[in-house]
Design an enzyme around this catalytic site. Structure first.
Site, PDB file in Angstrom:
ATOM      1  N   ASP A 102     -24.863  35.773  30.764  1.00 38.63           N
ATOM      2  CA  ASP A 102     -23.631  35.601  30.006  1.00 38.63           C
ATOM      3  C   ASP A 102     -22.859  36.919  29.971  1.00 38.63           C
ATOM      4  OD1 ASP A 102     -24.741  33.134  29.473  1.00 38.63           O
ATOM      5  OD2 ASP A 102     -25.454  33.702  27.487  1.00 38.63           O
ATOM      6  N   LYS A 103     -21.581  36.805  29.665  1.00 39.49           N
ATOM      7  CA  LYS A 103     -20.713  37.987  29.640  1.00 39.49           C
ATOM      8  C   LYS A 103     -21.229  39.063  28.695  1.00 39.49           C
ATOM      9  CE  LYS A 103     -15.830  39.257  29.182  1.00 39.49           C
ATOM     10  NZ  LYS A 103     -14.453  38.757  28.929  1.00 39.49           N
TER      11      LYS A 103
END
Length: 232
Positions: A102-103
């Site tokens: 994920d970011k």
């Protein structure tokens, strides 16, 4: 191998640009203009030029990166991606990503020009364990160990996750080991047990551990011994 892969692996351009330029006659194979980039060539026998440059093919590249927060695990996007972290030489390679994060998640991801390697690492059928360090909002109760082992029910998707291993390190800190890579999986394991993940970092993929000498945003190529960890 495919012509576009050979050129892409040589770092001369992206596969997207190679296909576009091929239509303009930018590729010459054994003295003949070739516009179909899907044809098979032999790097040891065929002489290939791209944009008047000789294509000097080399073997596949394998990269370990300690991903920093704020970057997408993608090869192209309007927002910053892990590719943007790389030097220009690596940016031009036809890289794929294994073990997307994920970011806002940090830690180990792998990038490679080797499609078979990427598939091996990412396929659920490989049963490769991924190890994460987790920091949570609330205390991690001991009864979660058994719940994770039995498989957490993910109510928003109506499915039961594969068994996961939970090792509690501190009141709000633990290691989690999973063998599937569904979207936001570790965060959803805790969310469906009424807790929230505040920090998440991947420490290992299978037997390959994140190099402790790599600061966030740094990367290096894998050694032959590290690559062999994924060969049966």
């Amino acid at each position: 191998m495919r012509l576009d892969k050979m050129i892409g692996n040589s770092g001369l351009d992206t596969r997207k640009n190679i296909k576009r330029n091929a239509k303009k006659g930018a590729i010459i194979v054994n003295g003949q203009v070739v516009k179909d980039t899907s044809i098979q060539v032999d790097p040891d026998l065929d002489e290939v030029y791209y944009m008047d440059q000789f294509v000097d093919y080399f073997e596949n590249i394998y990269i370990m990166m300690n991903k920093t927060a704020g970057f997408l695990s993608a090869t192209e996007d309007k927002d910053p991606t892990v590719i943007d972290i790389l030097d220009d030489f690596y940016k031009n390679l036809d890289l794929s990503i294994a073990g997307r994060l994920d970011k806002d998640t940090t830690g180990l991801i792998l990038l490679s020009t080797d499609g078979k390697f990427i598939h091996k690492v990412t396929s659920p059928n490989s049963n490769i364990e991924k190890t994460y360090q987790v920091e949570t909002r609330d205390e991690i109760k001991n009864d979660l160990i058994k719940i994770f082992e039995e498989g957490v029910y993910i109510k928003e998707d109506d499915y039961t996750a594969r068994p996961a291993k939970l090792e509690i390190l501190e009141e709000k800190k633990a290691l989690v080991r999973v063998t599937e890579g569904k979207f936001h999986l570790v965060k959803r394991l805790f969310a469906n047990c009424d807790n929230e993940v505040l920090k998440l970092k991947r420490l290992a993929i299978g037997k390959l551990k994140l190099d402790s000498h790599l600061a966030e945003g740094e990367y290096r190529e894998l050694s032959d011994d590290e690559i062999s960890l994924f060969v049966e």
